[in-house]
Structures are given as structure tokens and as C-alpha cells.
Design an enzyme around this catalytic site. Structure first.
Site, PDB file in Angstrom:
ATOM      1  CD  GLN A  48     -29.098  30.579 -26.871  1.00 11.45           C
ATOM      2  OE1 GLN A  48     -29.761  31.238 -26.092  1.00 11.45           O
ATOM      3  NE2 GLN A  48     -27.961  29.978 -26.509  1.00 11.45           N
ATOM      4  CB  ALA A 102     -31.176  38.435 -22.367  1.00 17.04           C
ATOM      5  CG  HIS A 103     -30.436  33.427 -23.254  1.00 18.00           C
ATOM      6  ND1 HIS A 103     -29.443  32.698 -23.846  1.00 18.00           N
ATOM      7  CD2 HIS A 103     -29.839  34.062 -22.210  1.00 18.00           C
ATOM      8  CE1 HIS A 103     -28.312  32.863 -23.195  1.00 18.00           C
ATOM      9  NE2 HIS A 103     -28.530  33.699 -22.196  1.00 18.00           N
ATOM     10  CG  ASN A 104     -33.031  30.727 -20.464  1.00 18.12           C
ATOM     11  OD1 ASN A 104     -31.936  30.809 -21.035  1.00 18.12           O
ATOM     12  ND2 ASN A 104     -33.839  29.710 -20.619  1.00 18.12           N
TER      13      ASN A 104
END
Length: 285
Positions: free
Chosen positions: A183, A224-226
Site C-alpha cells: 500500500q 477501505a483504501h482509496n
């Protein structure tokens, strides 16, 4: 034991810009629900389904909407938004916070690669990892972790036990199992944000995860990511938003709801509790 706070209705009307009907010199020393009020209580009616409870209430004063037909049963503070007025008065009755800025608890662990403003509060057992930046008047309560690459803008509050900048759920399947995707993005949190207890917000995989100004998150929320959350959005407890979804401004989401990944939700959308969003939302409502 500290002496209870008390206010005249005249004082409360002035502070909340309300219109007073009744005895301006009436003194109240507590804020209560309608059914559990005493003769020195002020209560509020923001939902008409509770109006019938007023008949048996002992309250000295009631905060009501401007179109409420008052009588001689109570003193009244009449306002455009009783719930907002209740919120303002709750701050007056609250005990003085023990939080004093600046303060960094001796048990906290702060990376020498982190940047922290002089005027912050960092509670017990907080971890601040590398490449984190904390701006002025940020409050981080006990047992929080800022794993890495997290920036927090001014006047933001992070409640107990929250983890920010953790690894997103990124794995590429192969014949030999799953290969972890590093990440490489950041987590950017805006101004005047409040993040509840035991939330988790992942940093980005490549691009950044973004929580914009004025967002409020209840407890046990996972971002969550992004993911991008637009300004002044409010998300209730136990919600989850999957990766790379973009949420517009003024989003409101009821508890135990979810949004699938890689979706776009426009501004001014309200989602009821126990809802799963499975496709883009392009119209407000």
C-alpha cells in the site's frame, strides 16, 4: 463534588437565539428527556411522536419548534431547529473537559519521522508512525494508532481505539496463493472531522484515501483504501465502504449499511439503515 450548573431561561434564549415564552427568570439546572425530567429540568421536543409524553412531564421548560402552539403548562424556548438548540444547550451543561492543549501523554510513541504541531492533544498509548503529520488543535484519544503516511488537518478529533493508515486489503491471487500488494498511498483527513471509537481507515494502495472537511463517523466504521468521502458527510455505526468508491458531499448513511467498491455516489444522498449500495447513485435524494 462540583456544584451543578444552572441558567435562567433568559440566558439560554440569548445563547441559542430562541424566542422565550414564559418566565424569563426561571432557573434550570439540568437537561433531560421528556419522561425523566424534574421541576428544574429543560427538555426538548424534536420529534412529534413524543409530544404525548409532555402531558406527564415535570419539566420547567421545553424546547419546541416555532410553530408549536404553546400553553401555560411549561415555559418554552421556540426555535427553527429544536434538536440543534438542544445540542447547543448540552454543551453548556457538559462538565469541563479534562483535555488541555497542548498535551502529549508520556506513554505515547511517536516516530522521529512524524511532524506534530505544538498545540495538539495525544492521549495514553497512542502510536504515531512515520510520515504522519498532525496539525493544530487535533485531539487523539487513547489507544489510537496512526500507522504511517497519515495527515490530519486542524480541529479534528479521533476517538479511542481507532486505527488510521492501516494496510488496505490488497492481494493478487496466484497459483501459489495470494501475493500481498504493498500500500503506497496516503490517508488525508480534513479539518473539523470527528472519527468515532474503534474505526479503521486504510491508507491508499496507489492514490490516497481522503476524508474531507466536516465529516463525522460513528463508532466501528471501516473505510477501505482509496475511498473519498465528501465534505460534511455523516456515517453511523458499523458501516463499511469498500475500496476506490467516491462519495459526494453531504452523504448521510444509516447504521449497519455498506457501499460496494469502485462506485460513485453524487452529492446530497441519504441512505437508510441496513442498506447495501451496489451501483452508482447519480441523483440526489
Amino acid at each position: 463534588m462540583p456544584k451543578p450548573k444552572s441558567f435562567t431561561l433568559k440566558e439560554l434564549a440569548k445563547v441559542t437565539d430562541s424566542t422565550l415564552f414564559g418566565d424569563k427568570n426561571c432557573v434550570v439546572d439540568n437537561l433531560s428527556t421528556i419522561e425523566n425530567s424534574s421541576k428544574s429540568s429543560i427538555t426538548f421536543l424534536s420529534n412529534n411522536k413524543y409530544a404525548s409524553l409532555l402531558a406527564s412531564s415535570n419539566a420547567a421548560a421545553v424546547i419546541v419548534n416555532k410553530d408549536f402552539k404553546e400553553d401555560d403548562s411549561f415555559n418554552y424556548l421556540k426555535t427553527d431547529d429544536p434538536y440543534l438548540t438542544y445540542a447547543k444547550i448540552s454543551n453548556l451543561f457538559a462538565e469541563d473537559d479534562e483535555i488541555k492543549i497542548p498535551f502529549i501523554h508520556e506513554s505515547s510513541v511517536i516516530s522521529d519521522k512524524a511532524s506534530i504541531h505544538d498545540d495538539v492533544y495525544i492521549g495514553p498509548n497512542v502510536y504515531v508512525g512515520p510520515n504522519c503529520k498532525i496539525e493544530k488543535n487535533v485531539i487523539i484519544h487513547s489507544n489510537c494508532s496512526l500507522v504511517k503516511d497519515v495527515s490530519i488537518s486542524s480541529n479534528t478529533i479521533v476517538q479511542n481505539g481507532t486505527v488510521l493508515g492501516s494496510d488496505g486489503f490488497g492481494f493478487a491471487p496466484s497459483k501459489d496463493g495470494y501475493v500481498k500488494i504493498k500500500q503506497l498511498g496516503k490517508l488525508k483527513i480534513g479539518k473539523n472531522v470527528e472519527i468515532g471509537a474503534n474505526c479503521t481507515i486504510d491508507r491508499g494502495a496507489i492514490d490516497d484515501t481522503e476524508i474531507h472537511d466536516g465529516v463525522i463517523l460513528d463508532n466501528l466504521v471501516h473505510i477501505a483504501h482509496n475511498v473519498i468521502i465528501g465534505e460534511n458527510s455523516a456515517i453511523a455505526a458499523s458501516c463499511a465502504i469498500a475500496g476506490s468508491t467516491r462519495i459526494g458531499k453531504n452523504f448521510q448513511m444509516g447504521g449497519l449499511s455498506g457501499v460496494l467498491g469502485h462506485l460513485d455516489v453524487c452529492d446530497n444522498v441519504t441512505v437508510g439503515a441496513h442498506t447495501l449500495i451496489t451501483k452508482n447513485i447519480t441523483k440526489p435524494g
